[in-house]
Design a protein around this motif. Structure first.
Motif, PDB file in Angstrom:
ATOM      1  N   LYS A 158      -8.199   8.090   6.536  1.00 33.53           N
ATOM      2  CA  LYS A 158      -7.055   7.676   5.650  1.00 33.53           C
ATOM      3  C   LYS A 158      -6.844   6.726   4.586  1.00 33.53           C
ATOM      4  CE  LYS A 158      -6.584   5.261  10.597  1.00 33.53           C
ATOM      5  NZ  LYS A 158      -6.253   4.684  11.808  1.00 33.53           N
ATOM      6  N   TYR A 214      -7.145   3.029   4.357  1.00 27.00           N
ATOM      7  CA  TYR A 214      -6.137   1.434   5.346  1.00 27.00           C
ATOM      8  C   TYR A 214      -6.629   1.814   6.692  1.00 27.00           C
ATOM      9  CZ  TYR A 214      -3.064   5.588   6.535  1.00 27.00           C
ATOM     10  OH  TYR A 214      -2.555   6.885   6.952  1.00 27.00           O
ATOM     11  N   GLU A 215      -6.418   0.928   7.572  1.00 25.56           N
ATOM     12  CA  GLU A 215      -6.019   0.526   8.688  1.00 25.56           C
ATOM     13  C   GLU A 215      -5.579   0.348   9.547  1.00 25.56           C
ATOM     14  OE1 GLU A 215      -7.410   1.969  11.859  1.00 25.56           O
ATOM     15  OE2 GLU A 215      -9.511   1.832  11.752  1.00 25.56           O
ATOM     16  N   LEU A 235       0.727  -1.142   0.270  1.00 21.35           N
ATOM     17  CA  LEU A 235      -0.391   0.058   0.039  1.00 21.35           C
ATOM     18  C   LEU A 235       0.928   1.224   0.331  1.00 21.35           C
ATOM     19  CD1 LEU A 235      -3.347   1.364   1.002  1.00 21.35           C
ATOM     20  CD2 LEU A 235      -2.135   1.762   3.211  1.00 21.35           C
ATOM     21  N   ALA A 244      -7.884   3.454  -1.684  1.00 16.12           N
ATOM     22  CA  ALA A 244      -8.253   2.780  -0.689  1.00 16.12           C
ATOM     23  C   ALA A 244      -8.360   4.101   0.902  1.00 16.12           C
ATOM     24  CB  ALA A 244      -6.611   1.124  -0.808  1.00 16.12           C
ATOM     25  N   ARG A 261      -2.025  -4.801  10.263  1.00 12.20           N
ATOM     26  CA  ARG A 261      -2.334  -3.247   8.903  1.00 12.20           C
ATOM     27  C   ARG A 261      -2.834  -4.278   7.591  1.00 12.20           C
ATOM     28  NH1 ARG A 261       2.775  -2.210  10.842  1.00 12.20           N
ATOM     29  NH2 ARG A 261       3.111   0.158  11.934  1.00 12.20           N
ATOM     30  N   SER A 262      -3.708  -3.109   7.683  1.00 15.70           N
ATOM     31  CA  SER A 262      -4.747  -3.684   6.261  1.00 15.70           C
ATOM     32  C   SER A 262      -5.847  -2.629   5.641  1.00 15.70           C
ATOM     33  CB  SER A 262      -5.945  -4.618   7.240  1.00 15.70           C
ATOM     34  OG  SER A 262      -6.893  -3.672   7.955  1.00 15.70           O
ATOM     35  N   ALA A 263      -6.144  -3.151   4.233  1.00 15.95           N
ATOM     36  CA  ALA A 263      -6.632  -1.914   3.332  1.00 15.95           C
ATOM     37  C   ALA A 263      -8.032  -2.056   2.929  1.00 15.95           C
ATOM     38  CB  ALA A 263      -5.448  -1.814   2.705  1.00 15.95           C
ATOM     39  N   VAL A 278       0.172  -4.259   3.700  1.00 15.99           N
ATOM     40  CA  VAL A 278      -1.529  -4.712   4.700  1.00 15.99           C
ATOM     41  C   VAL A 278      -1.648  -5.678   4.306  1.00 15.99           C
ATOM     42  CG1 VAL A 278      -1.357  -2.072   5.002  1.00 15.99           C
ATOM     43  CG2 VAL A 278      -2.133  -3.437   2.796  1.00 15.99           C
ATOM     44  N   LEU A 335     -10.024  -4.970   4.555  1.00 14.45           N
ATOM     45  CA  LEU A 335      -9.625  -3.437   5.942  1.00 14.45           C
ATOM     46  C   LEU A 335     -10.102  -4.890   7.479  1.00 14.45           C
ATOM     47  CD1 LEU A 335     -10.378   0.211   6.192  1.00 14.45           C
ATOM     48  CD2 LEU A 335     -11.272  -1.879   8.163  1.00 14.45           C
TER      49      LEU A 335
END
Length: 219
Positions: free
Chosen positions: A90, A128-129, A37, A126, A139-141, A50, A54
């Motif tokens: 984000k 993200y969080e 990301l 995207a 971490r993710s998206a 990520v 999410l």
């Protein structure tokens, strides 16, 4: 919706003058796989590894990513999975070489790939969080999507019917603007990509044939 894609290549990173990616990532991505990301920090453009999908802070495990890899722009503020991330702006992009959608022929789906004609990477919008699951920082998206019923190319994908979706593509010239956007109102970015700059074609999945034990009997 997009559930499968190929991340950008090393050549595309160089062509776009992006920072080197300091970690490995798969050649092809599906939900809950890890991917690169691109976002902007106080130090400039940075990469983060990520999960695709999410994972909100209240999630109990990573399996929720199997349901949150796409997010409708129309309901970001209403959906608990995405509301905190959108309120905190984000924003990032998932740069891809090619993404895949299903096109139906005689009620049977075929995998089709969408790519830029000039060979450059596609910047997909995207959200993200960052969450903590037990002792792990995750971490993710998610890819943000839009209605595509009137898009010349994207309306041809997905099951027959009145619901057609497309990822939101951030134009290269608006990358900095998107990454620095500080409002949950992203309406000005919700527009279909210019069909003339893209192409699509049938891209069957590679068949991995298992070796028969009999063939190796005398090895």
């Amino acid at each position: 919706m997009c559930a499968n894609f190929k991340p950008l290549t090393l050549d595309q990173i160089r062509d776009l003058n992006l920072p080197d990616i300091p970690f490995e990532y798969p050649d092809e991505v599906y939900p809950n796989y890890e991917l690169p990301l691109l976002f902007k920090s106080d130090q400039g453009l940075e990469w983060r590894k990520v999960h695709f999908g999410l994972i909100p802070k209240w999630a109990e495990d990573k399996n929720i990513a199997l349901k949150t890899y796409n997010a409708r722009n129309e309901t970001l503020l209403q959906k608990p999975s995405f509301s905190e991330a959108i309120m905190k702006c984000k924003f990032g992009v998932i740069p891809v070489n090619e993404f895949y959608e299903s096109k139906y022929f005689d009620s049977k789906p075929q995998r089709w790939g969408v790519r830029r004609k000039d060979g450059n990477a596609i910047y997909i919008a995207a959200l993200y969080e960052i969450a903590r699951l037990g002792d792990e920082i995750v971490r993710s998206a998610t890819m943000i999507t839009m209605d595509a019923i009137d898009h010349p190319m994207m309306k041809e994908f997905h099951e027959p019917g009145s619901v057609k979706r497309s990822v939101i593509v951030i134009p290269h010239e608006r990358l900095d603007e998107w990454l620095g956007w500080n409002s949950p109102d992203i309406h000005s970015f919700v527009e279909g990509f210019p069909e003339a700059e893209f192409e699509c074609s049938h891209v069957p999945k590679a068949i991995i044939r298992k070796t028969s034990p009999q063939l190796n009997f005398f090895d």
